[in-house]
Enzyme design. Structure first.
Site, PDB file in Angstrom:
ATOM      1  CB  ALA C 239      -1.054  -0.222   1.142  1.00 34.63           C
ATOM      2  CG  HIS C 240      -1.529   5.014   0.626  1.00 36.04           C
ATOM      3  ND1 HIS C 240      -1.128   5.855   1.917  1.00 36.04           N
ATOM      4  CD2 HIS C 240      -3.062   4.038   1.043  1.00 36.04           C
ATOM      5  CE1 HIS C 240      -1.934   5.811   2.964  1.00 36.04           C
ATOM      6  NE2 HIS C 240      -2.951   4.134   2.033  1.00 36.04           N
ATOM      7  CG  ASN C 241       3.207   7.175   1.909  1.00 35.25           C
ATOM      8  OD1 ASN C 241       1.713   7.613   1.320  1.00 35.25           O
ATOM      9  ND2 ASN C 241       3.728   8.211   2.075  1.00 35.25           N
TER      10      ASN C 241
END
Lengths: 348, 348, 348
Positions: C239-241
């Site tokens: 997922a993001h980051n």
């Protein structure tokens, strides 16, 4: 458009009502609309036959009740199977695909059978063989030396790596990848990993259907094998050198690790995980979200849980698990009572 | 490039500091760099405001502390929402896509709205309708009779099977498959399975976002439905005839089995599995990796576990589970003590 | 085709048998066929050396037994590593891909290195940079401003969104999506969600291999990072980051939630789920299907279960879980006995 009489004849059924009733579509019995065909198979839906707006209903031979006047009944041995047959014959909305759309890429040494469809932006590599009547949808990639049998359907965007083999009458849904490298790496002294070449392939036998966005890895050496009649749902992982036995069905998001062999006629739920290098006996039924750490040797049993247990044990255990806080409390109380008893005994 | 004053006016904020400060990018407060805009929403990040190198910080109305001289503050009602607004207006790196790239395949009877983008190698089938302002990225496949509304974005490689419907302002990320066949097979006497024709479709209502590599199967009959405002993460499975209610969000790798209906405004974690033919009450919150074997009837509750339990029970049970070996030991000891007591009583 | 002598020299091995034996393929020892090279690394396969039809077998330096006459032995330090080396050098069935196939789409301002392959129907966007020797297979999408290093392989149908960066010597398998939007939405008062712009990117460092049909989301701001030497299996969600540390390997169908940082040299099983915003210490080994609700701070430990526990505790607990129904019964019996004892004591 087809008449009740035509349907009845085709199904070798017994028609009760208006033989000229015309059918233009199909429906579920609880959502029936005029000029549609529906069926009654599950007894718990019986009440809907008095309310449905469908015009023709397929029912079992034993169906005895009278029905509203607008409904024509056709009695058959197996209403659902008969319905599917009519569905496939008259209401299958597949368009007739044929020919080679442009632009597409077909290697000069590829061999295409008769009545093959190649969609636009499909890529057919060197030495590929495609059998008669097979449909290759747009944006499919077929690597070099791949063989695909007759009357198979390869939906848009499927990627088949080189050397893989797909049989006759197979269906592979969009986004599925067949023959990507197995996950094999040798740990090095400095903590990094060296890639182990993956030079095997994937063999998919006849009559297999594979859902969308699955990943079937090629073998390190030899073949990852999906046997005849297997049905795989979507988003399934089959690792290198695994084998899925004849007529086994596997639901969505399940993962089969490397070199694991699943027997014939198994029924496997969704989100199940199998570790590598194990064997699953034929006819095993495995519940959703199970985790299988060891081989299953006894055929035809039901299993569930992570780690997996026999279904009966699981039911007993899961009931007790819910009572755990009560058990814990009871245990504390018992401890105190025993302490009391000990004191009393000493006091005497 | 935009000035602090412009930002403040746009947000109807209160500016404290140098109104001419220039902003060229955005940053997180703990990674702030000069000439960037950032925000302070979470109190636990407050300390970073004394260290950040960002030039302009959006803070809440109640923010009272003094800050280093190089920082310009803008006080607003909701710093994070305001930040997103500025982000979208000035720093969204989407390029302006327009026109029809070549080569692409567009059926002569397809209807394209105004200001539509069709990327290279995209396939737009027969009778397809695409609304104004919609972007179809390269390598997308749109089957025959599909309808897509206005201002939707279909990212590269998405595959939409025939007859499916996508609404306005939808976003579908790369690799997602919409409308592949439901997993429906009728067992035959010889152990093989006959395919049940899947003649329904998928309906995706307005304002839906679907992540990458999801699989949304078409209905057997009727429609699989994703209601208005639903947000799906990546690698999610939605089976045939399922329905996801309005404004429900589902995290990655979750699977919804056939005919299951999830209510409105639910929040569902990752790797959750729902069995088929159940209903989930509106406002349900379901923790990651849960398994849902039965319908949930009470709305607005928190649930977790496999099989799922109410969150409070789960917390109690999971604490006890960790103490199980101790409980087991205690039980053995108690058994011995009771045995001792019995002996003593007999001996008297 | 290569002789035993050539192989032996290349491996700096000790040859016992016929130095002129010719090798045309490779095989597993239990499936060996004439004119093939195999190896014996695992002692439990030793018996196969007396039955194999392979012509040349790589064995360890300590191998002493005599073998059938038709077999030529080559003694080496590490038979499996040596085998992989020969495999890669002589039997790797990769075809020599080169040049730019037509039709493909290459933006005029894209920069391609030397000896780059661009397959048909691949899309290379504006300002893209591709390093020397990199292979871009058919139907790949490379968004604008993407940078890809040297000698990387991007398999068919991979989608890389704009601004993302891929290093040298990377392999990305078919269907994987890199840089799709992170799953970020701000709840609104009316129950709907507003999209949070995702303006970060994905950075994939050198020597990374990513399996098929994975989803690696771009960061909201900043970067989602896959560090040097990471190996990801198929159908994985990052997922993001999030960040995956150097030389960490992750098996199929695992999900890493937003902003979670996984340390270096971790080994993570399949179908594992990590919640967001946690850190995993370097060298952690996490069993399949685990759920990780909190950070793991102690490096180099083994973990398993959902919620995850230390491996030793898990083993103890899982044994007790199976005995739960017995414990429950025992507890009931004890309760009765204590009741009896109390009565007796009172009665006296």
């Amino acid at each position: 458009m087809v008449s009740a009489l035509e349907i009845s004849k085709l199904l070798n059924g017994e028609l009760i009502g208006n033989k000229d009733t015309v059918i233009r579509s199909v429906s579920k019995i609880d959502q029936g609309h005029p000029e549609s065909l529906t069926f009654l198979a599950n007894p718990k839906y019986t009440n809907f036959i008095y309310e449905t707006k469908a015009s023709v209903v397929l029912v079992g031979k034993g169906f005895k009740s009278s029905v509203p006047n607008h409904i024509t009944l056709i009695k058959v041995d197996d209403p659902y199977a008969s319905f599917c047959l009519i569905l496939d014959k008259f209401f299958n909305n597949k368009s007739a695909l044929a020919g080679i759309e442009q632009p597409s890429f077909i290697a000069p040494d590829a061999t295409l059978g008769k009545e093959v469809y190649i969609g636009a932006f499909a890529y057919v590599g060197s030495q590929v063989q495609v059998g008669d009547g097979t449909l290759i949808y747009p944006q499919v990639y077929i690597g070099s030396n791949v063989k695909i049998g007759k009357n198979s359907i390869i939906y848009p965007g499927v990627k088949v790596y080189n050397q893989c083999i797909i049989g006759d009458n197979c269906i592979v849904h969009a986004g599925t990848v067949i023959g990507s490298d197995g996950f094999g790496f040798a740990p090095q002294k400095d903590g990094s990993y060296a890639k182990i070449p993956q030079i095997g392939n994937v063999i998919i036998e006849d009559d297999v259907e594979i859902g969308s966005n699955c990943s079937i890895d090629r073998a390190t050496m030899g073949s990852t094998i999906i046997r005849k009649g297997v049905k795989l749902d979507n988003l399934i992982q089959v690792a290198h050198n695994a084998e899925v036995g004849k007529n086994t069905v596997i639901a969505s998001q399940t993962g089969v690790s490397g070199s694991t062999k699943i027997g014939e006629n198994c029924v496997i739920g969704g989100q199940v995980g199998f570790v590598g290098h194990i064997s699953i006996a034929k006819g095993s039924q495995i519940g959703a979200q199970s985790g299988i750490p060891n081989s299953i040797d006894t055929p035809g049993q039901k299993w569930i849980g992570s780690p997996v247990q026999e279904y009966k044990n699981y039911l007993r255990s899961s009931i007790v698990v819910k009572r755990l806080p009560d058990m814990d409390k009871k245990l504390d109380e018992l401890e105190k009572e025993v302490e009391e008893l000990k004191k009393k005994l000493k006091g005497e």
